[in-house]
Every structure is written in C-alpha cells, then in structure tokens.
Scaffold this active site. Structure first.
Site, PDB file in Angstrom:
ATOM      1  N   ARG A   1      43.021  36.441  52.741  1.00 54.37           N
ATOM      2  CA  ARG A   1      42.053  37.558  52.462  1.00 54.37           C
ATOM      3  C   ARG A   1      40.890  37.450  53.433  1.00 54.37           C
ATOM      4  NH1 ARG A   1      37.222  37.790  48.290  1.00 54.37           N
ATOM      5  NH2 ARG A   1      36.630  39.974  48.463  1.00 54.37           N
TER       6      ARG A   1
ATOM      7  N   ASP B   1      40.265  43.311  53.346  1.00 54.93           N
ATOM      8  CA  ASP B   1      39.516  43.865  52.204  1.00 54.93           C
ATOM      9  C   ASP B   1      39.123  45.215  52.211  1.00 54.93           C
ATOM     10  OD1 ASP B   1      39.532  42.907  49.608  1.00 54.93           O
ATOM     11  OD2 ASP B   1      37.511  42.108  49.926  1.00 54.93           O
TER      12      ASP B   1
ATOM     13  N   HIS C   1      34.953  46.222  40.408  1.00 57.56           N
ATOM     14  CA  HIS C   1      35.629  45.028  40.504  1.00 57.56           C
ATOM     15  C   HIS C   1      33.973  44.351  40.628  1.00 57.56           C
ATOM     16  CE1 HIS C   1      37.468  41.781  42.480  1.00 57.56           C
ATOM     17  NE2 HIS C   1      36.360  41.358  42.785  1.00 57.56           N
ATOM     18  N   LEU C   2      33.843  43.526  39.494  1.00 55.45           N
ATOM     19  CA  LEU C   2      32.404  43.008  39.310  1.00 55.45           C
ATOM     20  C   LEU C   2      32.794  41.364  39.227  1.00 55.45           C
ATOM     21  CD1 LEU C   2      31.549  45.527  36.277  1.00 55.45           C
ATOM     22  CD2 LEU C   2      31.104  45.651  38.527  1.00 55.45           C
TER      23      LEU C   2
ATOM     24  N   GLY D   1      30.446  38.945  43.913  1.00 54.57           N
ATOM     25  CA  GLY D   1      30.209  40.390  44.842  1.00 54.57           C
ATOM     26  C   GLY D   1      30.691  41.309  43.781  1.00 54.57           C
TER      27      GLY D   1
ATOM     28  N   GLU E   1      44.193  39.410  43.465  1.00 52.65           N
ATOM     29  CA  GLU E   1      44.240  39.591  45.100  1.00 52.65           C
ATOM     30  C   GLU E   1      45.393  38.901  45.798  1.00 52.65           C
ATOM     31  OE1 GLU E   1      40.275  38.596  44.335  1.00 52.65           O
ATOM     32  OE2 GLU E   1      39.546  40.288  45.612  1.00 52.65           O
TER      33      GLU E   1
HETATM   34  N1  ADP Z   1      32.598  34.767  30.206  1.00 51.09           N
HETATM   35  C1  ADP Z   1      31.875  35.444  31.297  1.00 51.09           C
HETATM   36  N2  ADP Z   1      30.829  36.630  31.091  1.00 51.09           N
HETATM   37  C2  ADP Z   1      30.372  36.867  32.346  1.00 51.09           C
HETATM   38  N3  ADP Z   1      30.580  36.625  33.386  1.00 51.09           N
HETATM   39  C3  ADP Z   1      31.440  35.785  33.584  1.00 51.09           C
HETATM   40  C4  ADP Z   1      32.126  34.999  32.760  1.00 51.09           C
HETATM   41  N4  ADP Z   1      32.966  34.059  33.194  1.00 51.09           N
HETATM   42  C5  ADP Z   1      32.779  34.204  34.491  1.00 51.09           C
HETATM   43  N5  ADP Z   1      32.007  35.048  34.906  1.00 51.09           N
HETATM   44  C6  ADP Z   1      31.356  35.689  36.106  1.00 51.09           C
HETATM   45  O1  ADP Z   1      32.134  36.118  36.989  1.00 51.09           O
HETATM   46  C7  ADP Z   1      31.851  35.742  38.329  1.00 51.09           C
HETATM   47  C8  ADP Z   1      33.119  35.341  39.122  1.00 51.09           C
HETATM   48  O2  ADP Z   1      34.137  36.339  39.158  1.00 51.09           O
HETATM   49  P1  ADP Z   1      35.220  36.222  40.329  1.00 51.09           P
HETATM   50  O3  ADP Z   1      35.523  37.666  40.456  1.00 51.09           O
HETATM   51  O4  ADP Z   1      36.052  35.142  39.795  1.00 51.09           O
HETATM   52  O5  ADP Z   1      34.503  35.783  41.583  1.00 51.09           O
HETATM   53  P2  ADP Z   1      34.211  35.866  43.273  1.00 51.09           P
HETATM   54  O6  ADP Z   1      33.639  37.014  43.503  1.00 51.09           O
HETATM   55  O7  ADP Z   1      33.983  34.616  43.748  1.00 51.09           O
HETATM   56  O8  ADP Z   1      35.869  36.076  43.601  1.00 51.09           O
HETATM   57  C9  ADP Z   1      30.698  34.802  38.179  1.00 51.09           C
HETATM   58  O9  ADP Z   1      29.575  35.334  38.600  1.00 51.09           O
HETATM   59  C10 ADP Z   1      30.736  34.420  37.048  1.00 51.09           C
HETATM   60  O10 ADP Z   1      29.522  34.271  36.414  1.00 51.09           O
HETATM   61  C1  UVW Z   2      33.593  41.508  49.261  1.00 58.01           C
HETATM   62  C2  UVW Z   2      32.967  40.278  48.268  1.00 58.01           C
HETATM   63  O1  UVW Z   2      31.967  40.759  47.950  1.00 58.01           O
HETATM   64  O2  UVW Z   2      33.637  39.657  47.808  1.00 58.01           O
HETATM   65  P1  UVW Z   2      33.719  38.383  46.622  1.00 58.01           P
HETATM   66  O3  UVW Z   2      33.226  39.384  45.323  1.00 58.01           O
HETATM   67  O4  UVW Z   2      34.818  37.911  46.454  1.00 58.01           O
HETATM   68  O5  UVW Z   2      32.455  37.715  46.850  1.00 58.01           O
HETATM   69 MG    MG Z   3      36.429  37.969  44.400  1.00 59.80          MG
END
Ligand code: ADP
Ligand code: UVW
Ligand code: MG
Length: 415
Positions: free
Chosen positions: A99, A155, A215-216, A219, A399
């Site tokens: 990615r 992405d 997508h939360l 990032g 992804e």
């Molecule tokens: N139970 C939860 N409630 C709220 N947020 C959470 C929970 N578990 C994990 N997270 C949040 O999800 C985020 C990670 O999301 P992810 O999509 O896996 O990350 P990345 O951006 O690294 O790919 C972190 O900010 C983490 O705090």
């Molecule tokens: C583009 C980006 O912010 O990716 P991630 O949420 O995985 O950090």
């Molecule tokens: Mg991610």
C-alpha cells in the site's frame, strides 16, 4: 497457485495478510498479522492463521523500530509458524503487494521497477507519515524476498475520478500545474473495498451506488461516492487536510502556521537525504491531533472517558466528521444509499457512530441501539433503525484483500 503477501503500512500500524491465490479468482486468506500502537508504545501484536486467532493482544517485547522494523517482525512471525504450511521460507512468497499512500498521477497499481521506485521516492515529501515508510518496506522485500514481484497499490488511485471543480485549488494555475498541486485524496484502497462490499450487501449495481463513506483510523477521511466512483474526499494534496487524526491537525487556517512558532519554515530534524519535511509539516502531521489534545493516540481511551480533555477531543471529532457528512449530503443532492463507517474508530466505537448519526439526524440518518452495539458478524452490517430514511452501515474494511484482488487480476503476474 501462488502466495501473495499484502503489506499495509499505516501511520500507527503495519498489517500484513498472506493469501493463496489463483489467476482471476478470489484470493483465500491463510494468515493475517498486525503490529499496532507504533505511535503509542508498547506496540501490540495480533496474529491469526486459517481464521483462528493465535495471538490477540500480544505485547511485543522486542524494541520495534518504525514500520520497517514492524514488517520484519511480522514476516518472521509467519515464517516461524510451523503450522502455516504454505509458508516455510521466504522463497514461498511470489507476490508482495504494497500500500503506497501517495501515487501522484498513477491511476492503477503497477509492478515496482527502478523507475517507479524513484518516482515514488520523489512523492515522499507529499505523504511524510507514509510513503517513506512504505518504500523502506519495499526495499526490504527487494532484498529479503528474491522470488517476489513487488506491486505498488496506490491509496490515491481511487480518487482520480474527482472532477476538476472539486480537485482544483483556487491558486495560480501555472504554479499548480507545474508543481502538481491539487487534491489527490487517500484511503482509496479502503474506499474501493467498501464500495464493492456495500454494493454486494445492498444487491445494487456498483455504477448506481451513491454513499458517504467514513474511514476513521489513525488517519481519518470522508469520501462522497457517486455512481460507484469517488466524487469528493476530505484529504488533499497530502493526507493532512480534512479531518483531524491521531497525530494530525486536519484542516486549519493555513496562516496559523506562521503564527505558531518562528522556526516553522526550517527543515525538521526528522528530514533525511530522501525526505524533506519542514518544522511546520512535522508539527501539523506528528505533534497535533489526539496526541496534542489528550496525550494519547488511542481513540478507544478518549471515547471511554469523561475527562474534559478527552471529551473535548471526542466532541471535536464528532463536529468535524458530521460537517463532512452534511457537506457531502448536499454534494450528492440527497441521493444517498448509505452512510458507512469504517477504519479502527468507525468499526469499533459504537458511541462515536451513535453521536455522529444523532448530529446528522436531520438528514434522515438514525441508529438502532441494539444493532449498533452488537458484535459484527459479516463484512457489512446494518445499524440503522426502522424509521431511518437512509441506511447506516458498518464495514470491516480490508485494504490488504483489495490489493491481493488487484494482483490476481494482473495478467503479467500469471504468465
Ligand atoms: N474500541 C475502540 N474505540 C475507539 N477507537 C478504537 C478502538 N479500538 C481501536 N481504536 C482506534 O482505531 C485507530 C486505529 O485504526 P486503524 O484503522 O487500524 O489504524 P491505521 O490508521 O494505523 O491503519 C486507533 O486510533 C485506535 O485508537
Ligand atoms: C492515508 C492515511 O492517513 O492512512 P492511515 O490512516 O493508515 O495513516
Ligand atoms: Mg489504515
């Protein structure tokens, strides 16, 4: 049959999935491993093989250095697992999908040659938390996996359909053209997965699907999807624009930079020969967001606490996310098949979903409390209530699978 390894280097995590795959067929996942919490140590390991959880919340005792360190650790985990029969040595891996967050003008995934690699290196400054780290992993794979063809999956590629009046910044157009300054948008592999999965779930043709997807994760971004294609998204030239995140400010008045501190124009000590990042970029990308407001980058802690600083961060996020939902609702002229939550926060925080849906309730969104708090059984789950005018869905985005699918469709890999 070939083994595909999909590698997803996020800003706070590295996720890898291995698949056994045949040409033009659905890849079958055989293992998935992830190291998370890279920005909130100690890092944690999750590992599953053949759909069975092997390690759930494993503390990683060794000191992991960045995304490349996490990748090497995950690769060892797979290779050292005697019960994972398909992978006994590095030689078993024939395709490695990466990615790559910023793909510039690339509109589809491609094999990484020396030329592609150098072009992507040039784009690294535009995705300072991501491209450099991902390219470090590409380099590792080139050295460690002699049998593997490396594929870059971007992405940004999902967003090449955004129309000019939305992706153009109102600045001098000659300079914009020369320096390629426009909205690119990111999280596209996730949005592509979400689009396909929601269309399947709703039994609707992708080309007729309109939705607002969120997508939360570490990032965070929002995307308006019109007729199955990206119409607008909240990130911009870089992944800094739009929503705040774990260490990112999201959109602020650009003039804020000049009032923040006196040395913001200087190069940051984090700069390297290959990556040039100013103090201002470092502050807004790495020292802002949840980390600056609360001291933690774990949104799970923020969402589960009543402490004023946690509450402020939570309310800010609800406000900014709801703002994009409203804006995209208008942009899609109210023709919205679904509002979709995904990414770590979107998938796991029922409280956050509830609050955003409440705030945007005037648009016809509404959540069923029981559905919202249930453990998800499928890839897509509906959480809207009976009286909702538009569906509200949660999608467990993937992804890595999106990348593996792209590889099974690439003829040149299967000759
Ligand atoms: N139970 C939860 N409630 C709220 N947020 C959470 C929970 N578990 C994990 N997270 C949040 O999800 C985020 C990670 O999301 P992810 O999509 O896996 O990350 P990345 O951006 O690294 O790919 C972190 O900010 C983490 O705090
Ligand atoms: C583009 C980006 O912010 O990716 P991630 O949420 O995985 O950090
Ligand atoms: Mg991610």
């Amino acid at each position: 049959m070939k083994i595909i390894l999909s590698i997803n280097a996020g800003s706070s995590s590295v996720k890898i999935s291995a698949y056994s795959a045949e040409r033009n067929a659905n890849p079958r996942q055989i293992a998935e491993a992830q190291v998370s919490g890279l920005t909130a140590p100690p890092a944690k390991l999750k590992y599953s093989r053949y759909d069975k959880t092997i390690v759930k919340d494993g503390q990683v005792s060794q000191n992991i250095q960045g995304q490349d360190g996490a990748f090497s650790f995950l690769l060892e985990t797979l290779i050292n697992d005697a019960e994972l029969r398909e992978i006994t040595s590095k030689k078993d891996l024939s395709i490695a999908c990466h990615r790559i967050v910023h793909g510039g003008d690339y509109t589809e995934s491609r094999t990484i040659t020396q030329d592609t690699y150098h072009h992507l290196e040039e784009l690294s400054d535009l995705a300072p938390l991501h491209n450099g780290a991902a390219l470090g992993i590409v380099e590792s794979c080139m050295k460690q996996l002699p049998e593997a063809t490396n594929i870059a999956c971007f992405d940004s590629q999902f967003h090449t359909t955004i129309p000019p009046h939305i992706c153009t910044y109102p600045i001098d157009q000659e300079i914009a053209e020369k320096n390629r300054l426009r909205k690119y948008g990111f999280h596209g592999l996730s949005y592509a997965f979400i689009t396909r999965s929601v269309a399947e779930f709703l039994n609707k043709d992708v080309s007729k699907l309109n939705m607002i997807a969120l997508h939360l994760g570490s990032g965070a971004s929002a995307c308006a999807i019109k007729a199955g294609k990206s119409w607008d998204t909240s990130m911009g030239l870089t992944p800094l624009a739009g929503l705040p995140g774990a260490t990112r400010s999201g959109s602020v008045d650009p003039s804020l930079v000049f009032h923040y501190a006196s040395d913001v124009g200087k190069l940051s000590p984090a700069s390297t020969e290959h990556l040039h990042i100013s103090r201002a970029e470092e502050i807004l990308n790495k020292q802002s967001g949840w980390k600056a407001l609360t001291g933690t980058t774990d949104f799970g802690i923020i969402a589960g606490s009543d402490e004023p600083k946690h509450k402020l961060a939570f309310d800010i996020f609800v406000d900014r996310v709801s703002g994009f939902v409203g804006s995209y609702y208008v942009s899609l002229e109210g023709k919205v098949d679904a509002l979709v939550f995904a990414g770590g926060i979107g998938e796991k925080s029922a409280r956050f979903r509830d609050e955003v849906v409440r705030r945007t309730g005037c648009l016809g969104f509404s959540v069923d409390q029981r559905r919202n708090s249930a453990e998800p059984a499928g890839v897509v789950e509906e959480i809207s209530s009976e009286q909702a005018r538009h569906r509200v869905l949660v999608c467990q985005t993937d992804e890595q699978l999106e990348m593996a699918k792209a590889a099974t469709d690439k003829d040149e890999l299967w000759k």
